[in-house]
Design a protein around this motif. Structure first.
Motif, PDB file in Angstrom:
ATOM      1  N   ASP A 313       0.852  -1.189   0.000  1.00 52.41           N
ATOM      2  CA  ASP A 313       0.000   0.000   0.000  1.00 52.41           C
ATOM      3  C   ASP A 313       0.887   1.238   0.000  1.00 52.41           C
ATOM      4  N   PRO A 314       1.005   1.950  -1.137  1.00 56.63           N
ATOM      5  CA  PRO A 314       1.907   3.108  -1.196  1.00 56.63           C
ATOM      6  C   PRO A 314       1.466   4.271  -0.321  1.00 56.63           C
ATOM      7  N   ALA A 315       0.235   4.243   0.172  1.00 57.94           N
ATOM      8  CA  ALA A 315      -0.246   5.323   1.029  1.00 57.94           C
ATOM      9  C   ALA A 315       0.067   5.090   2.503  1.00 57.94           C
ATOM     10  N   ARG A 316       0.535   3.892   2.844  1.00 57.16           N
ATOM     11  CA  ARG A 316       0.832   3.545   4.236  1.00 57.16           C
ATOM     12  C   ARG A 316       2.302   3.187   4.400  1.00 57.16           C
ATOM     13  N   VAL A 317       2.798   3.324   5.627  1.00 53.51           N
ATOM     14  CA  VAL A 317       4.168   2.936   5.951  1.00 53.51           C
ATOM     15  C   VAL A 317       4.078   1.938   7.098  1.00 53.51           C
ATOM     16  N   SER A 318       4.351   0.666   6.808  1.00 49.92           N
ATOM     17  CA  SER A 318       4.203  -0.390   7.815  1.00 49.92           C
ATOM     18  C   SER A 318       5.557  -0.815   8.351  1.00 49.92           C
ATOM     19  N   VAL A 319       5.648  -0.891   9.683  1.00 53.55           N
ATOM     20  CA  VAL A 319       6.900  -1.277  10.330  1.00 53.55           C
ATOM     21  C   VAL A 319       6.591  -2.101  11.577  1.00 53.55           C
ATOM     22  N   PRO A 320       7.531  -2.963  11.981  1.00 51.71           N
ATOM     23  CA  PRO A 320       7.396  -3.575  13.307  1.00 51.71           C
ATOM     24  C   PRO A 320       7.338  -2.481  14.368  1.00 51.71           C
ATOM     25  N   ARG A 321       6.581  -2.713  15.427  1.00 53.06           N
ATOM     26  CA  ARG A 321       6.339  -1.684  16.438  1.00 53.06           C
ATOM     27  C   ARG A 321       7.635  -1.091  16.997  1.00 53.06           C
ATOM     28  N   LYS A 322       8.667  -1.930  17.163  1.00 50.18           N
ATOM     29  CA  LYS A 322       9.914  -1.441  17.763  1.00 50.18           C
ATOM     30  C   LYS A 322      10.643  -0.435  16.870  1.00 50.18           C
ATOM     31  N   LEU A 323      10.245  -0.355  15.584  1.00 51.70           N
ATOM     32  CA  LEU A 323      10.900   0.572  14.661  1.00 51.70           C
ATOM     33  C   LEU A 323      10.082   1.831  14.412  1.00 51.70           C
ATOM     34  N   ARG A 324       8.979   1.964  15.093  1.00 48.07           N
ATOM     35  CA  ARG A 324       8.080   3.102  14.852  1.00 48.07           C
ATOM     36  C   ARG A 324       8.801   4.441  14.996  1.00 48.07           C
ATOM     37  N   ALA A 325       9.688   4.564  15.944  1.00 39.83           N
ATOM     38  CA  ALA A 325      10.353   5.842  16.212  1.00 39.83           C
ATOM     39  C   ALA A 325      11.335   6.233  15.107  1.00 39.83           C
ATOM     40  N   MET A 326      11.662   5.306  14.229  1.00 44.88           N
ATOM     41  CA  MET A 326      12.617   5.614  13.158  1.00 44.88           C
ATOM     42  C   MET A 326      11.990   6.384  12.014  1.00 44.88           C
ATOM     43  N   ILE A 327      10.652   6.373  11.923  1.00 51.56           N
ATOM     44  CA  ILE A 327       9.973   6.968  10.789  1.00 51.56           C
ATOM     45  C   ILE A 327       9.888   8.484  10.937  1.00 51.56           C
ATOM     46  N   SER A 328      10.052   9.175   9.815  1.00 50.54           N
ATOM     47  CA  SER A 328       9.977  10.634   9.813  1.00 50.54           C
ATOM     48  C   SER A 328       8.640  11.113  10.357  1.00 50.54           C
ATOM     49  N   PRO A 329       8.640  12.163  11.172  1.00 52.32           N
ATOM     50  CA  PRO A 329       7.384  12.671  11.732  1.00 52.32           C
ATOM     51  C   PRO A 329       6.363  13.053  10.665  1.00 52.32           C
ATOM     52  N   GLY A 330       6.827  13.412   9.493  1.00 52.13           N
ATOM     53  CA  GLY A 330       5.907  13.784   8.423  1.00 52.13           C
ATOM     54  C   GLY A 330       5.024  12.651   7.951  1.00 52.13           C
ATOM     55  N   ARG A 331       5.404  11.417   8.274  1.00 55.60           N
ATOM     56  CA  ARG A 331       4.601  10.255   7.871  1.00 55.60           C
ATOM     57  C   ARG A 331       3.798   9.691   9.030  1.00 55.60           C
ATOM     58  N   ALA A 332       3.746  10.389  10.147  1.00 54.52           N
ATOM     59  CA  ALA A 332       3.150   9.850  11.372  1.00 54.52           C
ATOM     60  C   ALA A 332       1.726   9.343  11.171  1.00 54.52           C
ATOM     61  N   LYS A 333       0.918  10.079  10.420  1.00 57.53           N
ATOM     62  CA  LYS A 333      -0.487   9.717  10.254  1.00 57.53           C
ATOM     63  C   LYS A 333      -0.691   8.495   9.356  1.00 57.53           C
ATOM     64  N   SER A 334       0.349   8.137   8.593  1.00 55.34           N
ATOM     65  CA  SER A 334       0.187   7.008   7.669  1.00 55.34           C
ATOM     66  C   SER A 334       0.882   5.738   8.142  1.00 55.34           C
ATOM     67  N   VAL A 335       1.451   5.755   9.359  1.00 56.18           N
ATOM     68  CA  VAL A 335       2.221   4.620   9.838  1.00 56.18           C
ATOM     69  C   VAL A 335       1.308   3.524  10.398  1.00 56.18           C
ATOM     70  N   ILE A 336       1.616   2.287  10.038  1.00 51.14           N
ATOM     71  CA  ILE A 336       1.014   1.112  10.668  1.00 51.14           C
ATOM     72  C   ILE A 336       2.120   0.420  11.438  1.00 51.14           C
ATOM     73  N   ALA A 337       2.045   0.407  12.754  1.00 50.62           N
ATOM     74  CA  ALA A 337       3.031  -0.264  13.591  1.00 50.62           C
ATOM     75  C   ALA A 337       2.368  -1.512  14.167  1.00 50.62           C
ATOM     76  N   TYR A 338       2.945  -2.670  13.886  1.00 51.46           N
ATOM     77  CA  TYR A 338       2.291  -3.925  14.303  1.00 51.46           C
ATOM     78  C   TYR A 338       3.196  -4.703  15.268  1.00 51.46           C
TER      79      TYR A 338
END
Length: 338
Positions: A313-338
């Motif tokens: 899904d190019p509109a979402r950014v999915s990462v393992p939960r432990k990596l959530r903090a690595m994502i740029s704040p500009g993508r915060a609303k599109s992150v899926i942390a599982y």
């Protein structure tokens, strides 16, 4: 880099359409009829998505029947490397798509950026029927795409003043039109391929502007990326991506080096937008024991959790939960942390 977990042009397509065989190379792919599937935490977990992971950007130079320099590759070496990538689930994207964060590939697959420097005749030429010649880079890319339908036939060509060895402007226009129409990126590699570190600030900008003007004359839109000749950065680093000369200005969204490791995800806070590393295509001899494609592709195979794996899904950014903090704040609303 060891142990560090997350460092265009073809129309968008759905996951189902991406799985079909590539269109005939003389016909651009059709406009998609459906949007990609929407990722969820469950679907991301199922494919072990990690869009904070590492992306290989591979650097190629001449493709010759007999290598004349260590950085040359033979057609068979290129063919084997691309086939390895296809079998391992890699899907090519352009450098422009990487820096624009437009990574639209199937769930569970991995992006790879194929880049070719200098605009050598072995990269692209057409036969008497207007088709890419066998054993050119483009011909081999299409050959692999026909065998592996998920292997998207695209690449980035950073060219100098005689793109693909052509000096006639009309033939240059024909060549770049073919490439742009078929989803490839053609962009700025400076006019005369100098070592920018050795030039004054004004001369650095002159080299970039002169090439940008040439590209516009032959039908290439403004470059959004550029590769530094020899990977050598100018003394004023910003001149590599922003500057002006003789009344003309330029701006690049991404600048690429000459080596020597995968880049972090463009979604990561640490993405080095103006110093993006590449990996030289080569075996494990000499300096390449650690810094070239054979080493790094082996390493990524052995450390799959460190590699960028798409959620589809190019509109979402999915990462393992432990990596959530690595994502740029500009993508915060599109992150899926599982």
């Amino acid at each position: 880099m060891i142990g560090l977990v997350a460092l265009v042009l073809l129309p968008r397509s759905s996951g189902e359409e991406r799985a079909q065989a590539p269109a005939h190379p003389r016909t651009p792919s059709p406009t998609p009829s459906a949007a990609p599937p929407r990722a969820t935490a469950e679907s991301a977990r199922k494919v072990k998505a990690n869009e904070a992971g590492l992306v290989p950007v591979i650097m190629y130079h001449r493709i010759l029947p007999k290598r004349r320099a260590s950085i040359d590759r033979t057609p068979d070496q290129l063919r084997r490397e691309l086939e390895r990538l296809a079998k391992s689930g890699y899907v090519p994207i352009t450098a422009a798509e990487l820096v624009a964060r437009k990574i639209d590939i199937p769930a569970g697959s991995h992006p790879v950026v194929l880049t070719f420097d200098d605009g050598h005749p072995s990269h692209f030429a057409v036969d008497q029927n207007g088709m890419p010649k066998n054993d050119t880079a483009v011909g081999i890319i299409y050959e692999i795409a026909a065998k592996y339908p998920n292997f998207r036939p695209t690449a980035t060509f950073w060219v100098n003043r005689d793109p693909f060895g052509l000096r006639d402007r009309a033939r240059q226009r024909q060549a770049v039109k073919w490439l742009l129409d078929h989803g490839f990126e053609v962009a700025n590699h400076t006019y005369a391929h100098p070592d920018l570190r050795r030039l004054s600030n004004s001369r650095v900008s002159e080299q970039i502007v002169r090439q940008e003007r040439l590209l516009k004359k032959i039908g290439v839109p403004d470059s959004t990326t550029m590769a530094l000749p020899y990977g050598s950065r100018p003394r004023k680093l910003s001149r590599a991506h922003d500057g002006k000369w003789d009344g003309s200005e330029y701006h690049f969204d991404g600048v690429f080096l000459a080596g020597a490791q995968p880049t972090v995800s463009p979604y990561a806070k640490s993405f080095p937008r103006f110093a993006i590393p590449r990996i030289q295509s080569n075996g494990k001899q000499g300096d390449c024991r650690r810094w070239c494609t054979t080493y790094w592709l082996d390493w990524l195979d052995k450390h799959p959790r460190e590699r960028y794996t798409s959620d589809g899904d190019p509109a979402r950014v999915s990462v393992p939960r432990k990596l959530r903090a690595m994502i740029s704040p500009g993508r915060a609303k599109s992150v899926i942390a599982y």
